[in-house]
Write a protein that holds these residues in place. Sequence first.
Motif, mmCIF file in Angstrom:
data_model
loop_
_atom_site.group_PDB
_atom_site.id
_atom_site.type_symbol
_atom_site.label_atom_id
_atom_site.label_comp_id
_atom_site.label_asym_id
_atom_site.label_seq_id
_atom_site.Cartn_x
_atom_site.Cartn_y
_atom_site.Cartn_z
ATOM 1 N N THR A 3 -3.365 -2.157 -2.512
ATOM 2 C CA THR A 3 -5.301 -2.119 -1.794
ATOM 3 C C THR A 3 -5.044 -3.985 -1.809
ATOM 4 O OG1 THR A 3 -6.090 -0.124 -2.460
ATOM 5 C CG2 THR A 3 -7.792 -1.837 -1.681
ATOM 6 N N LYS A 4 -5.344 -4.688 -3.272
ATOM 7 C CA LYS A 4 -4.915 -5.889 -2.761
ATOM 8 C C LYS A 4 -4.880 -6.590 -1.709
ATOM 9 C CE LYS A 4 -4.214 -9.838 -5.764
ATOM 10 N NZ LYS A 4 -3.349 -10.484 -7.214
ATOM 11 N N LEU A 5 -3.596 -6.380 -1.132
ATOM 12 C CA LEU A 5 -2.355 -6.802 -0.035
ATOM 13 C C LEU A 5 -3.615 -6.272 1.216
ATOM 14 C CD1 LEU A 5 -0.582 -8.228 1.127
ATOM 15 C CD2 LEU A 5 1.221 -6.181 1.458
ATOM 16 N N ASP A 181 5.390 -3.277 1.447
ATOM 17 C CA ASP A 181 5.866 -4.638 0.614
ATOM 18 C C ASP A 181 5.153 -5.415 1.211
ATOM 19 O OD1 ASP A 181 7.891 -4.428 2.930
ATOM 20 O OD2 ASP A 181 9.506 -4.303 0.967
ATOM 21 N N GLY A 182 4.751 -5.974 2.125
ATOM 22 C CA GLY A 182 4.549 -7.361 2.418
ATOM 23 C C GLY A 182 4.635 -8.004 3.498
ATOM 24 N N ASN A 183 6.347 -6.969 4.041
ATOM 25 C CA ASN A 183 7.098 -7.885 4.929
ATOM 26 C C ASN A 183 6.168 -7.714 6.695
ATOM 27 O OD1 ASN A 183 9.715 -9.028 3.711
ATOM 28 N ND2 ASN A 183 10.156 -6.463 3.588
ATOM 29 N N ALA A 200 3.599 -11.183 3.919
ATOM 30 C CA ALA A 200 1.745 -11.128 3.693
ATOM 31 C C ALA A 200 1.804 -11.732 2.891
ATOM 32 C CB ALA A 200 0.968 -9.862 4.621
ATOM 33 N N TYR A 201 2.168 -11.146 1.274
ATOM 34 C CA TYR A 201 2.058 -11.502 0.104
ATOM 35 C C TYR A 201 2.302 -13.436 0.175
ATOM 36 C CZ TYR A 201 2.373 -7.532 -1.990
ATOM 37 O OH TYR A 201 1.733 -6.237 -2.682
ATOM 38 N N SER A 202 2.621 -13.669 0.043
ATOM 39 C CA SER A 202 3.094 -15.228 0.288
ATOM 40 C C SER A 202 2.800 -16.393 1.383
ATOM 41 C CB SER A 202 4.286 -15.387 0.009
ATOM 42 O OG SER A 202 5.518 -15.045 0.506
ATOM 43 N N GLU A 203 2.468 -15.735 2.572
ATOM 44 C CA GLU A 203 2.247 -16.313 4.026
ATOM 45 C C GLU A 203 0.741 -15.313 4.261
ATOM 46 O OE1 GLU A 203 5.550 -17.132 6.356
ATOM 47 O OE2 GLU A 203 6.262 -15.592 5.139
ATOM 48 N N TRP A 209 2.264 -15.353 12.896
ATOM 49 C CA TRP A 209 2.104 -14.854 13.933
ATOM 50 C C TRP A 209 2.865 -16.524 14.402
ATOM 51 C CZ3 TRP A 209 1.358 -10.877 16.875
ATOM 52 C CH2 TRP A 209 0.671 -10.958 17.981
ATOM 53 N N HIS A 210 2.391 -17.988 14.294
ATOM 54 C CA HIS A 210 2.473 -18.849 15.180
ATOM 55 C C HIS A 210 4.582 -19.768 14.401
ATOM 56 C CE1 HIS A 210 -0.929 -19.438 17.348
ATOM 57 N NE2 HIS A 210 -1.444 -18.499 16.314
#
Length: 261
Positions: A3-5, A181-183, A200-203, A209-210
């Motif tokens: 949920t945090k992600l 897993d954020g990928n 998405a965890y680190s970016e 997207w860009h």
Amino acid sequence: METKLAKKIIYEIGRKVVTLRLSFGGETTLNPDLIEIIKYAKQKDIKEISFLTNGSNLEPDYFEKLLLAGVDWIIISFDGLYDEYEKNRYPLKFNDMIYKLMKIKEIKEKYNSEKPVIKVQTIWPAIANNPFEYYEKLAPLTDMINYLPLIQWNVESISDSHYIDDFSCPMLYQRVFITSDGNALPCCSDLEGKCIIGNAYSESIYDIWHGEKINMIRKLHAECGGFKKMDICRKCFIPRKTKDDVYEYDNRKIIVKNYLK
């Protein structure tokens, strides 16, 4: 997905991205925080929230919570009628799903709500022998009915004559897929996560997207036949040509676009 992600992503895209689909390769309703995530997305002004489901968990009390949370579309995989459905969707039972659809309709009427729109969809071979019976059975209980050709995911080889001429994938400009897993993946065909364009965890979603990785893929697709240089794109069903198959029932004709084999 944690949920945090999910909330990190929604916080970033809120009031910027119109549509959020809360599903990819798994069963969305297994997420114990789905209701909380939907409510949070609505608080962040996401206009349209949807998810796909096999419908197994759409019990009346749970559906009512989904409605009140604000989900806009629920797409239910409903492959066939009677025994055909139970074969394709084992261990689910046909009559149980019909009952759930009936209760869903009653709950929407109770709240005088058009949302969530209930869309059922099937693969065409599951209803090829009785498409109009399928429609007549489900139309009174749902808002929309759709069928899809039988998709062969990641086929090993496709004849060059079966590719769409000058194909460039629209998904690269429509959406980005974030796994549990954020990928970040460029499209729905990469179910095995072979083409990771960020995390998405680190970016941020903006940077993904860009980013250089997705822009490199877009550049390949801008070339004539360039998509064939990528393994996942070359084996994907989306660049494949279809043929029109005509089916008749009770003096009515329908055209089904099936993929060339």
